[in-house]
Design a protein around this motif. Structure first.
Motif, mmCIF file in Angstrom:
data_model
loop_
_atom_site.group_PDB
_atom_site.id
_atom_site.type_symbol
_atom_site.label_atom_id
_atom_site.label_comp_id
_atom_site.label_asym_id
_atom_site.label_seq_id
_atom_site.Cartn_x
_atom_site.Cartn_y
_atom_site.Cartn_z
ATOM 1 N N ARG A 1 57.426 -21.906 12.467
ATOM 2 C CA ARG A 1 57.069 -21.014 11.321
ATOM 3 C C ARG A 1 56.758 -19.811 11.689
ATOM 4 O O ARG A 1 56.871 -18.854 11.121
ATOM 5 N N TRP A 2 55.687 -19.749 12.672
ATOM 6 C CA TRP A 2 55.061 -18.610 13.010
ATOM 7 C C TRP A 2 55.992 -17.594 13.624
ATOM 8 O O TRP A 2 56.047 -16.305 13.464
ATOM 9 N N GLY A 3 56.958 -18.225 14.498
ATOM 10 C CA GLY A 3 57.799 -17.571 15.174
ATOM 11 C C GLY A 3 58.842 -16.859 13.882
ATOM 12 O O GLY A 3 59.258 -15.679 14.315
ATOM 13 N N ARG A 4 59.283 -17.555 12.768
ATOM 14 C CA ARG A 4 60.210 -17.065 11.949
ATOM 15 C C ARG A 4 59.563 -15.869 11.166
ATOM 16 O O ARG A 4 59.746 -15.038 10.750
ATOM 17 N N TRP A 5 58.192 -16.119 10.800
ATOM 18 C CA TRP A 5 57.277 -15.109 10.335
ATOM 19 C C TRP A 5 57.257 -13.612 11.215
ATOM 20 O O TRP A 5 57.506 -12.526 10.723
ATOM 21 N N TYR A 6 57.204 -13.899 12.502
ATOM 22 C CA TYR A 6 57.206 -12.514 13.156
ATOM 23 C C TYR A 6 58.596 -12.144 13.071
ATOM 24 O O TYR A 6 58.568 -10.907 12.875
ATOM 25 N N PHE A 7 59.543 -12.849 13.025
ATOM 26 C CA PHE A 7 60.911 -11.967 13.016
ATOM 27 C C PHE A 7 61.142 -11.319 11.710
ATOM 28 O O PHE A 7 61.668 -10.609 11.435
ATOM 29 N N ALA A 8 60.530 -12.025 10.431
ATOM 30 C CA ALA A 8 60.695 -11.385 9.169
ATOM 31 C C ALA A 8 59.633 -10.022 9.041
ATOM 32 O O ALA A 8 60.123 -9.072 8.789
ATOM 33 N N VAL A 9 58.684 -10.009 9.973
ATOM 34 C CA VAL A 9 57.822 -8.940 9.854
ATOM 35 C C VAL A 9 58.789 -7.878 10.876
ATOM 36 O O VAL A 9 58.743 -6.554 10.664
ATOM 37 N N GLN A 10 59.400 -8.246 11.913
ATOM 38 C CA GLN A 10 60.181 -7.313 12.781
ATOM 39 C C GLN A 10 61.273 -6.837 11.954
ATOM 40 O O GLN A 10 61.742 -5.580 12.090
ATOM 41 N N ALA A 11 61.883 -7.565 11.016
ATOM 42 C CA ALA A 11 62.812 -6.926 10.459
ATOM 43 C C ALA A 11 62.431 -5.996 9.319
ATOM 44 O O ALA A 11 63.243 -4.902 9.233
ATOM 45 N N PRO B 1 72.369 -3.930 12.751
ATOM 46 C CA PRO B 1 72.959 -5.131 12.680
ATOM 47 C C PRO B 1 72.197 -6.131 13.459
ATOM 48 O O PRO B 1 72.170 -7.515 13.316
ATOM 49 N N LEU B 2 72.294 -5.581 14.786
ATOM 50 C CA LEU B 2 71.661 -6.537 16.104
ATOM 51 C C LEU B 2 70.203 -6.990 16.066
ATOM 52 O O LEU B 2 69.688 -7.742 16.559
ATOM 53 N N PHE B 3 69.479 -5.745 15.277
ATOM 54 C CA PHE B 3 68.057 -5.963 15.506
ATOM 55 C C PHE B 3 67.333 -6.321 14.167
ATOM 56 O O PHE B 3 66.782 -7.298 13.949
ATOM 57 N N VAL B 4 67.746 -5.362 13.081
ATOM 58 C CA VAL B 4 67.219 -5.664 11.802
ATOM 59 C C VAL B 4 67.650 -6.989 10.965
ATOM 60 O O VAL B 4 66.968 -7.536 10.677
ATOM 61 N N VAL B 5 69.129 -6.789 10.986
ATOM 62 C CA VAL B 5 69.614 -8.059 10.303
ATOM 63 C C VAL B 5 69.483 -9.261 10.956
ATOM 64 O O VAL B 5 69.179 -10.203 10.352
ATOM 65 N N ALA B 6 69.733 -9.195 12.243
ATOM 66 C CA ALA B 6 69.676 -10.520 13.024
ATOM 67 C C ALA B 6 68.092 -10.711 13.137
ATOM 68 O O ALA B 6 67.840 -12.267 12.992
ATOM 69 N N SER B 7 67.243 -10.015 12.992
ATOM 70 C CA SER B 7 65.636 -10.808 12.917
ATOM 71 C C SER B 7 65.408 -11.070 11.412
ATOM 72 O O SER B 7 64.872 -12.378 11.269
ATOM 73 N N ALA B 8 66.190 -10.572 10.548
ATOM 74 C CA ALA B 8 65.960 -10.881 9.148
ATOM 75 C C ALA B 8 66.748 -12.420 8.952
ATOM 76 O O ALA B 8 66.200 -13.373 8.340
ATOM 77 N N LEU B 9 67.850 -12.705 9.657
ATOM 78 C CA LEU B 9 68.360 -14.163 9.698
ATOM 79 C C LEU B 9 67.713 -15.018 10.430
ATOM 80 O O LEU B 9 67.699 -16.128 10.212
ATOM 81 N N ALA C 1 70.663 -16.274 15.590
ATOM 82 C CA ALA C 1 70.350 -14.909 15.288
ATOM 83 C C ALA C 1 69.149 -14.592 15.951
ATOM 84 O O ALA C 1 68.731 -13.393 16.526
ATOM 85 N N ALA C 2 68.110 -15.568 16.265
ATOM 86 C CA ALA C 2 66.755 -15.431 16.551
ATOM 87 C C ALA C 2 67.340 -14.759 18.440
ATOM 88 O O ALA C 2 66.874 -13.902 19.114
ATOM 89 N N ILE C 3 68.399 -15.496 18.895
ATOM 90 C CA ILE C 3 68.632 -15.473 20.190
ATOM 91 C C ILE C 3 69.260 -14.115 20.355
ATOM 92 O O ILE C 3 69.129 -13.238 21.295
ATOM 93 N N LEU C 4 70.158 -13.825 19.471
ATOM 94 C CA LEU C 4 70.825 -12.272 19.320
ATOM 95 C C LEU C 4 69.880 -11.240 19.030
ATOM 96 O O LEU C 4 69.958 -10.290 19.984
#
Length: 309
Positions: free
Chosen positions: A5-15, A50-58, A66-69
């Protein structure tokens, strides 16, 4: 909260940060100049959104591909923008920000995919923890230790800092020091490097003479070393190395090298130390557990423990 979940939170902040940055790129010219230089923002946005913002949101929604992408794209952009900035001396701030994003994305990806930091991957192959040859003489262990120190210090205290300083200058992200401060920093840097080196050499000598091994995992001491600097702190080699790194940063007047040294301490503490201490506990048992209770890892004690091996 779980590691994933911490990892997913990071991707949310990154998006969110990525989206805010792209809005700034198109609305605030200084931001565009500092982070993209002469690169066409429209072309970059078509790829990056799409490859950074959207992929991070997904990725924040627990979609693993999406995390790998997002992480793969982040690494590609980091390398490409870093080279572009070094060649053109443009977009240095953007290159620096992408380095941070790359570190964060890789860490978050590990949390999402494995549920934690895969520390076990560190102690494999040539980095696997193995005791040194018990039949080897003290002289041979000292010679091997000297060779290892020269190689280690050459890479981590000379080559890597030189490369970091090169990019710091080419990216134009240096921090100007007040008049006279640079010379003072050089003097302090020399003192700090010498102190760190003395601690490192003293620690290595204790390992070779008292423990019958070397500082590196592939030939660790056969005996628990509680001698020399190991009487006042559990990991004097690590302490000495970090002090050396900070000293080199002062010598080069490089804040990035200082950050590199501090970051190295964090990485060692989070990734390497738990694996190393688990190995020591497995091999030496109760004596090591008592030693671990008596001394701290990073902060030297004013009351040395009794010397023994």
């Amino acid at each position: 909260m779980s590691a994933g979940r911490w990892g997913r939170w990071y991707f949310a902040v990154q998006a969110l940060a990525g989206a805010a940055w792209w809005v700034s790129v198109f609305l605030v010219p200084p931001v565009r100049a500092a982070t993209l230089g002469s690169l066409d923002p429209v072309v970059m946005a078509v790829l990056d959104v799409p490859l950074f913002v959207v992929a991070s949101a997904l990725a924040a929604c627990a979609i693993r591909w999406a995390a790998i992408l997002a992480t793969g794209w982040t690494l590609l952009v980091t390398v490409s923008l870093g080279i572009f900035a070094a060649v053109t001396q443009e977009a240095g701030i953007g290159a620096l920000l992408m380095v941070g994003a790359a570190v964060g994305s890789v860490t978050a990806l590990a949390l999402v995919l494995t549920g934690g930091i895969p520390r076990a991957w560190i102690a494999i192959g040539p980095f696997a923890f193995r005791p040194a040859d018990a039949s080897a003489s003290t002289v041979s262990q000292l010679v091997r230790t000297a060779v290892e120190i020269v190689a280690f210090w050459g890479v981590f205290l000379a080559v890597i800092p030189a490369v970091l300083r090169f990019f710091e200058l080419r990216w134009r992200v240096t921090v100007a020091l007040p008049p006279g401060a640079e010379q003072f920093a050089v003097v302090i840097g020399i003192v700090v490097v010498v102190l760190g080196s003395v601690v490192g050499l003293w620690s290595a000598a204790a390992m070779a003479t008292t423990g019958g091994g070397t500082p590196l995992p592939a030939a660790m001491p056969n005996r628990l070393v509680i001698a020399g600097p190991y009487r006042v702190v559990r990991n004097p080699m690590a302490v000495g190395s970090i002090v050396q790194g900070v000293g080199v940063g002062l010598l080069l007047s490089s804040w990035i090298v200082v950050v590199y040294a501090v970051f190295g301490a964090v990485v060692w503490n989070v990734l390497v130390r738990p694996v190393e201490e688990a190995d020591l506990e497995a091999r030496f048992g109760e004596p090591y557990r008592r030693y671990r209770e008596d001394l701290r890892c990073w902060v030297p004690s004013l009351r040395p423990v009794a010397a023994r091996s």
